[in-house]
Motif scaffolding. Structure first.
Motif, PDB file in Angstrom:
ATOM      1  N   ASP A 120      17.447  34.646 -36.619  1.00  0.00           N
ATOM      2  CA  ASP A 120      16.534  34.726 -35.488  1.00  0.00           C
ATOM      3  C   ASP A 120      16.483  36.177 -34.976  1.00  0.00           C
ATOM      4  O   ASP A 120      17.098  37.070 -35.565  1.00  0.00           O
ATOM      5  CB  ASP A 120      16.924  33.731 -34.378  1.00  0.00           C
ATOM      6  CG  ASP A 120      18.287  34.028 -33.762  1.00  0.00           C
ATOM      7  OD1 ASP A 120      18.758  35.178 -33.857  1.00  0.00           O
ATOM      8  OD2 ASP A 120      18.877  33.105 -33.176  1.00  0.00           O
ATOM      9  N   PHE A 121      15.763  36.400 -33.874  1.00  0.00           N
ATOM     10  CA  PHE A 121      15.544  37.781 -33.404  1.00  0.00           C
ATOM     11  C   PHE A 121      16.821  38.429 -32.866  1.00  0.00           C
ATOM     12  O   PHE A 121      16.862  39.639 -32.648  1.00  0.00           O
ATOM     13  CB  PHE A 121      14.430  37.822 -32.353  1.00  0.00           C
ATOM     14  CG  PHE A 121      14.793  37.153 -31.056  1.00  0.00           C
ATOM     15  CD1 PHE A 121      14.705  35.783 -30.913  1.00  0.00           C
ATOM     16  CD2 PHE A 121      15.225  37.912 -29.977  1.00  0.00           C
ATOM     17  CE1 PHE A 121      15.043  35.165 -29.722  1.00  0.00           C
ATOM     18  CE2 PHE A 121      15.562  37.302 -28.776  1.00  0.00           C
ATOM     19  CZ  PHE A 121      15.477  35.923 -28.654  1.00  0.00           C
ATOM     20  N   GLU A 122      17.880  37.598 -32.647  1.00  0.00           N
ATOM     21  CA  GLU A 122      19.162  38.169 -32.210  1.00  0.00           C
ATOM     22  C   GLU A 122      20.101  38.411 -33.384  1.00  0.00           C
ATOM     23  O   GLU A 122      21.258  38.796 -33.190  1.00  0.00           O
ATOM     24  CB  GLU A 122      19.816  37.227 -31.185  1.00  0.00           C
ATOM     25  CG  GLU A 122      19.052  37.195 -29.870  1.00  0.00           C
ATOM     26  CD  GLU A 122      19.693  36.277 -28.836  1.00  0.00           C
ATOM     27  OE1 GLU A 122      20.008  35.131 -29.187  1.00  0.00           O
ATOM     28  OE2 GLU A 122      19.857  36.724 -27.689  1.00  0.00           O
ATOM     29  N   LYS A 124      21.125  36.056 -35.456  1.00  0.00           N
ATOM     30  CA  LYS A 124      21.979  34.884 -35.704  1.00  0.00           C
ATOM     31  C   LYS A 124      21.327  33.986 -36.745  1.00  0.00           C
ATOM     32  O   LYS A 124      20.093  33.895 -36.804  1.00  0.00           O
ATOM     33  CB  LYS A 124      22.164  34.085 -34.404  1.00  0.00           C
ATOM     34  CG  LYS A 124      22.950  34.843 -33.359  1.00  0.00           C
ATOM     35  CD  LYS A 124      23.090  34.030 -32.082  1.00  0.00           C
ATOM     36  CE  LYS A 124      23.839  34.822 -31.033  1.00  0.00           C
ATOM     37  NZ  LYS A 124      23.347  34.542 -29.678  1.00  0.00           N
ATOM     38  N   TYR A 155      16.443  42.418 -40.515  1.00  0.00           N
ATOM     39  CA  TYR A 155      16.419  41.898 -39.146  1.00  0.00           C
ATOM     40  C   TYR A 155      14.995  41.885 -38.600  1.00  0.00           C
ATOM     41  O   TYR A 155      14.227  42.825 -38.813  1.00  0.00           O
ATOM     42  CB  TYR A 155      17.292  42.756 -38.221  1.00  0.00           C
ATOM     43  CG  TYR A 155      18.766  42.620 -38.513  1.00  0.00           C
ATOM     44  CD1 TYR A 155      19.523  41.611 -37.918  1.00  0.00           C
ATOM     45  CD2 TYR A 155      19.397  43.491 -39.387  1.00  0.00           C
ATOM     46  CE1 TYR A 155      20.877  41.467 -38.192  1.00  0.00           C
ATOM     47  CE2 TYR A 155      20.754  43.363 -39.675  1.00  0.00           C
ATOM     48  CZ  TYR A 155      21.483  42.351 -39.069  1.00  0.00           C
ATOM     49  OH  TYR A 155      22.817  42.218 -39.349  1.00  0.00           O
ATOM     50  N   HIS A 157      13.362  42.277 -35.401  1.00  0.00           N
ATOM     51  CA  HIS A 157      13.628  42.751 -34.041  1.00  0.00           C
ATOM     52  C   HIS A 157      12.436  42.458 -33.146  1.00  0.00           C
ATOM     53  O   HIS A 157      11.307  42.835 -33.461  1.00  0.00           O
ATOM     54  CB  HIS A 157      13.920  44.260 -34.064  1.00  0.00           C
ATOM     55  CG  HIS A 157      14.184  44.836 -32.715  1.00  0.00           C
ATOM     56  ND1 HIS A 157      13.390  45.811 -32.163  1.00  0.00           N
ATOM     57  CD2 HIS A 157      15.141  44.553 -31.807  1.00  0.00           C
ATOM     58  CE1 HIS A 157      13.851  46.109 -30.959  1.00  0.00           C
ATOM     59  NE2 HIS A 157      14.908  45.374 -30.723  1.00  0.00           N
ATOM     60  N   ARG A 158      12.700  41.765 -32.028  1.00  0.00           N
ATOM     61  CA  ARG A 158      11.617  41.408 -31.112  1.00  0.00           C
ATOM     62  C   ARG A 158      11.377  42.520 -30.115  1.00  0.00           C
ATOM     63  O   ARG A 158      12.301  43.024 -29.492  1.00  0.00           O
ATOM     64  CB  ARG A 158      11.961  40.100 -30.381  1.00  0.00           C
ATOM     65  CG  ARG A 158      10.809  39.569 -29.564  1.00  0.00           C
ATOM     66  CD  ARG A 158      11.139  38.240 -28.927  1.00  0.00           C
ATOM     67  NE  ARG A 158      11.102  37.151 -29.885  1.00  0.00           N
ATOM     68  CZ  ARG A 158      11.402  35.895 -29.579  1.00  0.00           C
ATOM     69  NH1 ARG A 158      11.741  35.571 -28.355  1.00  0.00           N
ATOM     70  NH2 ARG A 158      11.346  34.951 -30.486  1.00  0.00           N
ATOM     71  N   LYS A 161      10.443  40.872 -24.225  1.00  0.00           N
ATOM     72  CA  LYS A 161      11.642  40.359 -23.581  1.00  0.00           C
ATOM     73  C   LYS A 161      11.727  38.837 -23.631  1.00  0.00           C
ATOM     74  O   LYS A 161      12.674  38.245 -23.131  1.00  0.00           O
ATOM     75  CB  LYS A 161      11.699  40.828 -22.114  1.00  0.00           C
ATOM     76  CG  LYS A 161      11.750  42.336 -21.949  1.00  0.00           C
ATOM     77  CD  LYS A 161      13.015  42.762 -21.203  1.00  0.00           C
ATOM     78  CE  LYS A 161      13.059  44.253 -20.922  1.00  0.00           C
ATOM     79  NZ  LYS A 161      13.188  45.056 -22.145  1.00  0.00           N
ATOM     80  N   LYS A 163      12.662  35.267 -24.529  1.00  0.00           N
ATOM     81  CA  LYS A 163      13.880  34.774 -25.176  1.00  0.00           C
ATOM     82  C   LYS A 163      13.650  33.467 -25.933  1.00  0.00           C
ATOM     83  O   LYS A 163      14.575  32.894 -26.480  1.00  0.00           O
ATOM     84  CB  LYS A 163      14.978  34.561 -24.118  1.00  0.00           C
ATOM     85  CG  LYS A 163      15.535  35.864 -23.570  1.00  0.00           C
ATOM     86  CD  LYS A 163      16.601  36.427 -24.511  1.00  0.00           C
ATOM     87  CE  LYS A 163      17.078  37.803 -24.025  1.00  0.00           C
ATOM     88  NZ  LYS A 163      17.827  38.511 -25.061  1.00  0.00           N
ATOM     89  N   TYR A 174       7.044  41.860 -33.192  1.00  0.00           N
ATOM     90  CA  TYR A 174       8.252  42.065 -33.998  1.00  0.00           C
ATOM     91  C   TYR A 174       8.151  43.324 -34.841  1.00  0.00           C
ATOM     92  O   TYR A 174       7.062  43.776 -35.183  1.00  0.00           O
ATOM     93  CB  TYR A 174       8.449  40.895 -34.974  1.00  0.00           C
ATOM     94  CG  TYR A 174       8.779  39.594 -34.312  1.00  0.00           C
ATOM     95  CD1 TYR A 174      10.090  39.260 -34.012  1.00  0.00           C
ATOM     96  CD2 TYR A 174       7.767  38.693 -34.008  1.00  0.00           C
ATOM     97  CE1 TYR A 174      10.397  38.048 -33.409  1.00  0.00           C
ATOM     98  CE2 TYR A 174       8.065  37.486 -33.406  1.00  0.00           C
ATOM     99  CZ  TYR A 174       9.374  37.166 -33.110  1.00  0.00           C
ATOM    100  OH  TYR A 174       9.664  35.973 -32.513  1.00  0.00           O
TER     101      TYR A 174
END
Ligand code: ZN
Length: 184
Positions: A120-122, A124, A155, A157-158, A161, A163, A174
Motif C-alpha cells: 500500500d502507499f505506506e 506495507k 513503492y 508514494h501518495r 494527505k 489516508k 501517486y
C-alpha cells in the motif's frame, strides 16, 4: 519474460508491483496470448475499481480487454464456468476469500493469473496479496522507474494527505519511487 509452462491441470500466477509498474499490461499480455491459443479467457476485477469504464480492464496505455466487475471473490467462482484462463485485476481489493476461490479455480484445471499491488502507499503488504504469493506456483514482481532518481521503483508514494486505503488514483495522486527515495 514469462514463458507459459506445460503443467497439466490448473495453477496460479501472481503479477505484483507498485503503481506504474505495468502489472495490468503484463496481465493483458498473458491473456492475449491465451486468446490467440483459442482458450476461453475472462478477466474479473473488483467493483471498487471505477477509474475507467465498468466493463473494460483498461491499462494505462489504453490497451483494452473486456472484463467482468464483481462484488466479491465468490462471484468469480460462480461466473468462471467454462473458462480455461481466469485473470483477476486489482486483486489487493478483494478480501482473503480470494485465496480459497483461486485454489478452487486452479483445482478445476483453470490457469489463474492475478495482478495486484504488493504494497500500500505506506509500504506495507497489501491485503490478501502476500497470501496469494504463498499459494501461487509463479510470482512475478514488476517494477516502475523512480521518478526522483531513475532507480527501479517498488513503492507507490501518495502525494495527497488522504489516508484511505481504497483511494484509487492516477499520476496526480501517486508517484513510483525506489526504496532509497521512499526512506528519505
Ligand atoms: Zn529513487
Amino acid at each position: 519474460m514469462f514463458l507459459e509452462n506445460m503443467i497439466k491441470g490448473g495453477w496460479i500466477e501472481v503479477i505484483a508491483g507498485s503503481m506504474f509498474s505495468g502489472k495490468t499490461e503484463e496481465l493483458l499480455r498473458r491473456i492475449k496470448r491465451a486468446k490467440i491459443a483459442k482458450q476461453k479467457v475472462g478477466i474479473f476485477k473488483p467493483k471498487t475499481d471505477t477509474r475507467y469504464s465498468q466493463n473494460d480492464v483498461v491499462s494505462h496505455d489504453a490497451n483494452k480487454v473486456l472484463s467482468i466487475p464483481v462484488s466479491n471473490a465468490q462471484e468469480i467462482l460462480e461466473q468462471a464456468i467454462g473458462y480455461e484462463v481466469v485473470g483477476i485485476d486489482e486483486a489487493q481489493f478483494f478480501d482473503d476469500t480470494l485465496i480459497e476461490v483461486c485454489n478452487k479455480l486452479a483445482g478445476k484445471g483453470i490457469r489463474v493469473i492475478i495482478a495486484g499491488l504488493d504494497m500500500d502507499f505506506e509500504g506495507k503488504p497489501f491485503g490478501v496479496m502476500p497470501q496469494l504469493f504463498a499459494v501461487a506456483e509463479y510470482v512475478t514482481k514488476v517494477h516502475a522507474i523512480c521518478v526522483r532518481c531513475g532507480n527501479l521503483a517498488n513503492y507507490s508514494h501518495r502525494l495527497t494527505k488522504d489516508k484511505s486505503l481504497v483511494m484509487l488514483g492516477e499520476k496526480a495522486e501517486y508517484e513510483a519511487i525506489c526504496r532509497n527515495c521512499f526512506n528519505n
